[in-house]
Design an enzyme around this catalytic site. Structure first.
Site, PDB file in Angstrom:
ATOM      1  CB  SER A 149      19.591 -41.094  -5.241  1.00  0.00           C
ATOM      2  OG  SER A 149      20.383 -40.292  -6.065  1.00  0.00           O
ATOM      3  CG  ASP A 202      25.771 -41.077  -1.374  1.00  0.00           C
ATOM      4  OD1 ASP A 202      25.054 -40.726  -0.412  1.00  0.00           O
ATOM      5  OD2 ASP A 202      25.456 -40.912  -2.572  1.00  0.00           O
ATOM      6  CG  HIS A 231      22.696 -38.176  -2.305  1.00  0.00           C
ATOM      7  ND1 HIS A 231      23.387 -39.251  -2.827  1.00  0.00           N
ATOM      8  CD2 HIS A 231      21.602 -38.028  -3.083  1.00  0.00           C
ATOM      9  CE1 HIS A 231      22.740 -39.718  -3.870  1.00  0.00           C
ATOM     10  NE2 HIS A 231      21.652 -39.004  -4.043  1.00  0.00           N
TER      11      HIS A 231
END
Length: 254
Positions: A203, A108, A66
């Site tokens: 992230s 992811d 992402h």
């Protein structure tokens, strides 16, 4: 450290990826000098940090799929302090896992091929990945997660890499706490029943257990940094080893 978002029921998966800014480590500490030299900062064309990542070869970085939404164009490596960057390399191309759709559906994970190959030395290092398709983690095992940025809800971002220890949670407990629609091939650590972990950020950074990168920071529960009542969620790297090794071997997306 972006796009960590609310994930409560399958029918709100579309909300994942919203309301996420910066890179947050909650109740952590400044990373010791000469440690975690595998960490990199993904930066956009304006030179702003948008996600974390980690070196697995001099020209290959692992991060979250992402993070591509933040349009990073280069990585900064060899430093804990972003204002004093050691070096940077442009991103040549992205390789997202083929079945990735959005954070809440899992998978992811993404590899970045860099435009050049960094020389590995005392400032730039790689981190090993699992060697089998089972991470062999134990409940309550102590691991760590690191990143740059905010240290709490609505705090200012920070310049120095920060790190915090987190405990591995039982997979069944994690699934029960998140509820319907929870993705497969993930690891849960921190966030639940503790005041430590990542928050709306980090992230792409690694979950590190016994010196091995076993997970990739994926998502948590919205903007709650006080701290959330559900576990932090990481992509389980061990489930993607064949794909990772194919890219490393062929130097092309597969």
């Amino acid at each position: 450290m972006h796009r960590l978002s609310t994930f409560l029921l399958f029918n709100v998966l579309a909300c994942l990826g919203q309301n996420v800014q910066g890179s947050y480590i909650i109740h952590g500490k400044k990373a010791p000098a000469n440690s975690m030299q595998y960490m990199v900062s993904l930066q956009n064309k304006w030179g702003h940090h948008v996600c974390g990542g980690f070196m697995v070869r001099g020209d290959i970085v692992v991060t979250a799929a992402h993070c591509a939404e933040e349009r990073p164009v280069r990585v900064v490596l060899g430093t804990h302090k972003l204002s004093e960057s050691y070096m940077s390399l442009d991103i040549e191309y992205f390789c997202k896992f083929p079945t990735y759709k959005s954070v809440g559906f899992g998978a992811d994970i993404m590899l970045l091929k860099l435009s050049g190959k960094a020389s590995l030395n005392y400032m730039v290092k790689t981190i090993p990945l699992p060697t089998s398709s089972n991470a062999n983690l134990k409940d309550d095992q102590i691991c760590s997660v690191a990143g740059w940025g905010q240290t709490g809800t609505n705090h200012f971002t920070v310049d120095d890499l920060r790190v915090v220890n987190v405990s591995i949670l039982n997979p069944q407990l994690c699934r029960e706490k998140w509820g319907a629609g929870f993705p497969s091939n993930v690891i849960c650590a921190g966030g639940y029943n503790t005041d430590k972990g990542f928050c709306q950020g980090d992230s792409g950074g690694p979950l590190v257990c016994d010196g091995v990168a076993v997970g990739v920071v994926s998502f948590n529960n919205g903007k709650n940094c006080d701290y959330p009542d559900v576990p932090n969620v990481y992509t389980d790297i061990s489930k993607y080893l064949e794909w990772i090794n194919s890219i490393i071997k062929t130097n092309k997306c597969v």
